[in-house]
Scaffold this motif. Structure first.
Motif, PDB file in Angstrom:
ATOM      1  N   CYS A   6      32.595 -22.553  11.493  1.00  9.77           N
ATOM      2  CA  CYS A   6      32.660 -22.842  10.035  1.00  9.77           C
ATOM      3  C   CYS A   6      32.181 -24.127   9.520  1.00  9.77           C
ATOM      4  O   CYS A   6      31.234 -24.405   8.875  1.00  9.77           O
ATOM      5  CB  CYS A   6      33.908 -22.810   9.560  1.00  9.77           C
ATOM      6  N   GLN A  31      35.376 -20.499  12.081  1.00 17.31           N
ATOM      7  CA  GLN A  31      35.853 -19.528  10.891  1.00 17.31           C
ATOM      8  C   GLN A  31      37.239 -19.223  11.160  1.00 17.31           C
ATOM      9  O   GLN A  31      37.753 -18.459  12.135  1.00 17.31           O
ATOM     10  CB  GLN A  31      34.712 -18.286  10.798  1.00 17.31           C
ATOM     11  N   ARG A  66      28.717 -24.171   7.797  1.00 17.43           N
ATOM     12  CA  ARG A  66      28.381 -22.759   7.698  1.00 17.43           C
ATOM     13  C   ARG A  66      26.590 -22.583   8.060  1.00 17.43           C
ATOM     14  O   ARG A  66      25.786 -22.086   7.488  1.00 17.43           O
ATOM     15  CB  ARG A  66      28.235 -21.851   6.603  1.00 17.43           C
TER      16      ARG A  66
END
Lengths: 243, 321
Positions: A6, A31, A66
């Motif tokens: 992430c 994530q 991301r």
């Protein structure tokens, strides 16, 4: 970079004049996980936090959210990309009610006034502040203010939520409630980074912990490893207790 | 905010009807003039409020926008025979652009610093106009007289049309500011007022929203400027660009209640007749007496009712329920 990342922090260095607040700090947040950043007072946790959220610009290093390089992005753009934050010293808009405060966050991705209101109410039900929606921000207890700040951040619909000492100064009951809320937020698919001093919460909530001391990352691992790590013990308790 | 009770709507309708009926009942030229000045300063107070009341940008430079509006339409009319209504729009756009140009370098300034920068800006504009031959410098400009008509934005035999035009401008300004403040813009400006940090953290570009506020405020203030030029038919830096105009605008909004939609209107209805009538009663001997009265009023308000007269009225209204 793995698909699951992430946030990826690569070699962040931040200097204030001669003072090195962060030096070559790297770590990855996956994530859906809860990652805690801990360390003694003045270790550089908040600086790191501010570098990631665009409030400070690092002198060296890169930050990917991301897969996107956000190192040079301004704070409001980073929020628009999906990174929301709270502040160490609680900040709410003082001439607004609880609902209006959350609406201010919700306006980021919604324009229609009625939709904004509905979304904000939904968030308040989720965070348990719905009954107090018409109270003015400053009239809340400290625990509710922190809850409101989290609600405001959720209003911006983040994929990564960063909490700066959201659990400091709470009573044991309030602490439990906040921890339950954080778990609930994660269950909704939000990744969390927590900067925290309350070890009880850190150890229970975190999937992984990053320990910072004197601006450097000294260790990273699951909570059970961290508490036994001699470097961590040394950082917190000093040399005398070092075995 | 945003929703009105039937009682409030009824009250606004009654007030509006009374204002529309006023010139039909009261025939004197002077009362009409006082009302026009009341509307004009109320309009500028409403426009200021968007900056000072909602976004904590305490502008003491609104006279610059007022002057830019007045001069733009006048120059266009005198030199290029452009209809004043078009001049009004061009003046508004020019003022908004000027506001943006000054707003960008000032975007990080808060509180007193913004106030100081705005005074400096307005004074620079005044000094420029005072020495600029093309705009008449210190001697000023007299507007060419056009036949009396709404299309020409000029009336000679009566002040009544000016009264209705200014009332319409005021209602328009109130509507625009109300619309902004109950939607995203208002929420964002209030967040920016609270703290730049907090605003950034919520994804708000405070530079952009502050600019929007300045531009809207400048446009509306310039509209009032064009109106004033068409109304007085004479223009010089001393009548449209001076600091006391800016101060008057701030006082109107602060007295009535900064950060409320109707506050500046209440402020203007108290201050403007006070200033106009003391000027007449006391003549030239009384110059400055209105300012002294203002001073006393402002001190009382800030000491006892920081939310202004509007705050006082709403408090009474709540107690009555």
């Amino acid at each position: 970079m793995s698909d699951a990342a992430c946030l990826e922090v690569q070699g962040i260095t931040k200097r204030f004049g001669g003072l090195i607040a962060n030096e070559d700090v790297s770590f990855t947040v996956n994530q859906g996980e809860i990652l805690s950043i801990i360390g003694p007072n003045g270790a550089g946790k908040s600086t790191l936090f501010n570098c990631i959220t665009g409030f400070y610009r690092p002198n060296a290093g890169r930050i990917f959210f991301r897969g996107k390089d956000i190192t040079q992005y301004s704070a409001h753009k980073i929020c628009k990309l999906g990174v929301a934050r709270t502040f160490q010293v609680v900040q709410v808009i003082s001439d607004m009610t609880v609902l209006e405060n959350v609406m201010t966050g919700t306006y980021l991705r919604t324009y229609n006034r009625r939709d904004v209101r509905e979304k904000a109410e939904e968030i308040l039900r989720f965070t348990g502040l719905y009954e107090k929606r018409d109270t003015l921000g400053p009239d809340l207890t400290i625990a509710d203010k922190k809850r409101l700040e989290v609600s405001m951040a959720l209003g911006t619909q983040p994929t990564l939520l960063m909490l700066d000492e959201a659990m400091a100064g709470l009573t044991p009951v309030e602490l439990r409630e906040m921890m339950a809320l954080i778990r609930k937020i994660r269950e909704n698919g939000v990744t969390l980074i927590i900067v925290e001093h309350v070890m009880e919460a850190v150890m229970e909530l975190s999937d992984r912990v990053v320990v910072i001391n004197s601006g450097r990352k000294i260790v990273e691992g699951v909570p059970a490893e961290i508490v036994r790590n001699p470097e961590v013990i040394q950082a917190y308790l000093g040399d005398r207790y070092h075995a | 905010m945003g929703k009105f009770t039937p009682r409030q709507i009824a009250l606004y309708v009654v007030v509006l009807v009374a204002l529309i009926a006023f010139p039909l009942v009261v025939k004197g030229t002077f009362p009409t003039h006082v009302m026009i000045m009341f509307f004009m300063f109320a309009m500028m107070g409403v426009a200021w409020n968007l900056l000072g009341g909602y976004a904590a940008m305490f502008s003491f430079g609104q006279a610059a926008f007022f002057g830019i509006g007045a001069y733009t339409s006048t120059i266009l009319l005198m030199n290029y025979h452009v209809n004043p209504w078009i001049g009004l729009v061009v003046g508004g756009i020019l003022a908004a652009l000027t506001g943006a140009a000054i707003g960008i370098p000032c975007s990080n300034l808060r509180g007193h610093y913004f106030a100081i920068a705005s005074i400096a800006f307005a004074e620079i504009v005044r000094i420029c106009f005072n020495n600029w031959k093309f705009v008449g410098a210190a001697e000023g400009l007299s507007l060419p007289l056009l036949p009396e008509s709404l299309g020409n934005f000029m009336f000679h035999s009566t002040k009544v049309p000016y009264y209705y035009i200014m009332l319409a401008f005021l209602v328009l300004s109130i509507f625009i500011c109300w619309y902004i403040t109950v939607n995203r813009g208002g929420f964002y400006l209030r967040a920016i007022k609270e703290s730049h940090e907090l605003a950034k953290g919520m994804g708000i570009s405070f530079v952009r929203y502050r600019l929007y506020a300045i531009m809207v405020s400048a446009f509306l203030t310039a509209m009032a400027g064009t109106f004033y030029a068409q109304y007085i038919l004479y223009l010089d830096p001393e009548s449209v660009l001076i600091l006391p105009i800016s101060v008057q605008v701030v006082l109107v909004a602060m007295l009535g209640g900064a950060g409320t939609i109707m506050g500046p209107v209440i402020g203007a209805v108290i201050l403007i007749p006070l200033s106009e009538y003391t000027r007449v009663w006391l003549g030239t001997k009384g110059t400055g007496v209105d300012m002294m009265l203002y001073g006393v009023l402002i001190m009382l308000i800030s000491a006892y009712q920081p939310k202004g007269v509007w705050g006082l009225l709403t408090a009474i209204g709540k107690r009555a329920k």
